[in-house]
Design an enzyme around this catalytic site. Structure first.
Site, PDB file in Angstrom:
ATOM      1  N   ASP A 145      45.172   6.949 -26.786  1.00 30.21           N
ATOM      2  CA  ASP A 145      44.876   6.361 -25.472  1.00 30.21           C
ATOM      3  C   ASP A 145      44.281   4.965 -25.592  1.00 30.21           C
ATOM      4  OD1 ASP A 145      45.725   8.606 -24.026  1.00 30.21           O
ATOM      5  OD2 ASP A 145      43.801   9.608 -24.345  1.00 30.21           O
ATOM      6  N   ASN A 157      45.179  10.796 -34.820  1.00 32.44           N
ATOM      7  CA  ASN A 157      44.896  12.177 -34.433  1.00 32.44           C
ATOM      8  C   ASN A 157      45.637  13.125 -35.366  1.00 32.44           C
ATOM      9  OD1 ASN A 157      47.654  12.709 -33.250  1.00 32.44           O
ATOM     10  ND2 ASN A 157      46.978  11.058 -31.873  1.00 32.44           N
TER      11      ASN A 157
END
Length: 412
Positions: A286, A217
């Site tokens: 995640d 990210n």
């Protein structure tokens, strides 16, 4: 002297020394950043410094005359160098060349800058910048050790690519980082976290697909590193668990480098065994690929399917421990920020959560500023909140930790 949240250095008198080195090109920006904080900045150039940056440039950004001649007849008629030494609240040399470090270490007074350092009662700090081989030389390190023994603050150089083509330690930190060092030297230090062990996670994680590719990210790690630096300044023992980021380790902080979420989970579980506070600031992936290919996956079809499996939940696992530390989470959201943050606060049984809207690029990933809303439950189990207006991430970090210190005090 009064200050404001937006100008914490209002009226503070900083004498900025600039010696010879390519890093001198960063000094006009440093002056501007200090002026943004309200500081009164005067610049002193060595002969080597003038080869890289001009007095006119520094005068334009500082609003003050630039000094460079020890024997300037006009200035010395009024003992100019002595008056300048008395004026300064802090002498900060950036970049500090190997030659300048040697001059200071051995008490030379061969130019205006070295003379000022002998004549001032103000604290002196240096930000060394030079070729990585020069920085590693035993003579340079011995000079730095001697300066530290005399109370000079030596800012640790950053690592990375250098103008000469080498890669290694020796780069001068960026102006925003140097400004925060200056703030820590000039502003009263809040020691409310003295004796506490604080663990901070920061940056992204990378989840391997094959030896070449990964999922990740946009987190820069700046917020987590700012929290680590602020906690250390407030007296805490700090362990910083960092994902793959290109940031210098804050002074006095113990750093543990990891790559994947599983590695960060393992490091966090080990570090919190004796921690008082855990701050989960990292943007942990995640999910991760179920299978990691042993060799690079070749492009062969129009599409490719990757099965993902859930990563361990570091925050929830820390908060669920029998003797859990005071646990602070972060919620980086793009919509319904307050709703998702309060849900996360309750679901993961956190003590506090800091939420921000990363859809706003001015305060999102990779920006130098931030704005937050803090949520926590009071003694009556009622959710309370506090909005933190847009400010530098260092300022936001201090505000988060000040609120955490209050809650810790109430829980004791």
């Amino acid at each position: 002297m009064s200050t404001s949240p937006n100008q914490p250095l209002l009226g503070r008198r900083i004498l900025l020394g600039i010696s010879g080195g390519i890093a001198a090109y960063k000094t006009p920006d440093l002056v501007r950043r200090l002026k943004d904080y309200g500081a009164d900045v005067r610049c002193v150039l060595t002969q080597g410094g003038q080869a890289f940056i001009t007095p006119l440039t520094l005068q334009a950004v500082s609003g003050n005359p630039v000094h460079h001649d020890l024997l300037d007849p006009a200035a010395e008629a009024a003992m100019g160098h002595i008056e300048l030494a008395k004026w300064a609240e802090l002498v900060f040399i950036a970049p500090a060349s190997a030659n300048t470090l040697a001059q200071l270490a051995h008490g030379h007074a061969s130019d205006l800058l070295s003379t000022l350092c002998l004549a001032t009662a103000a604290p002196v700090a240096v930000a060394p910048a030079m070729n990585q081989q020069m920085w590693a030389h035993a003579a340079v390190q011995a000079n730095c050790d001697l300066l530290r023994q005399r109370g000079v603050n030596v800012v640790t150089p950053a690592s990375g690519a250098q103008a000469c083509g080498d890669v290694g330690a020796g780069r001068m930190p960026e102006p925003l980082e140097l400004r925060e060092v200056i703030c820590s030297l000039l502003l009263p230090q809040n020691r409310e976290l003295a004796g506490k062990h604080i663990v901070v996670t920061a940056g992204p994680t990378r989840e391997a697909i094959d030896p070449v590719r990964y999922l990740s990210n946009h987190s820069s790690g700046k917020m987590g590193f700012a929290l680590a630096a602020a906690a250390q300044a407030m007296g805490a023992q700090v362990t910083l668990i960092a994902g793959p980021v290109n940031l210098a380790t804050p002074t006095g902080v113990t750093r543990v480098d990891v790559v994947s979420a599983e590695q960060m989970h393992t490091a966090a579980m080990q570090a919190v065994d004796n921690a008082d506070v855990f701050i989960g600031c990292a943007a942990v992936a995640d999910y991760r690929p179920e299978q990691v290919a042993d060799s690079k996956i070749k492009k062969s079809n129009d599409g490719m399917q990757i099965t993902l499996v859930r990563n361990p939940d570091i925050l929830a696992d820390v908060a669920a421990r029998t003797k859990a530390p005071f646990t602070i989470g972060f919620a980086a959201e793009t919509n319904n920020v307050a709703h998702y943050a309060q849900d996360k606060l309750a679901r993961k049984k956190l003590n506090m959560i800091a939420a921000n809207d990363v859809s706003d690029s001015s305060i999102g990933f990779n920006s130098d500023d931030n704005a937050m809303i803090l949520f926590w439950r009071d003694m009556n189990n009622t959710v309370q909140q506090q909005a933190l207006a847009r400010a530098s991430k260092s300022t936001i970090a201090q505000q988060i930790l000040q609120q955490a210190a209050k809650l810790l005090s109430n829980n004791q």
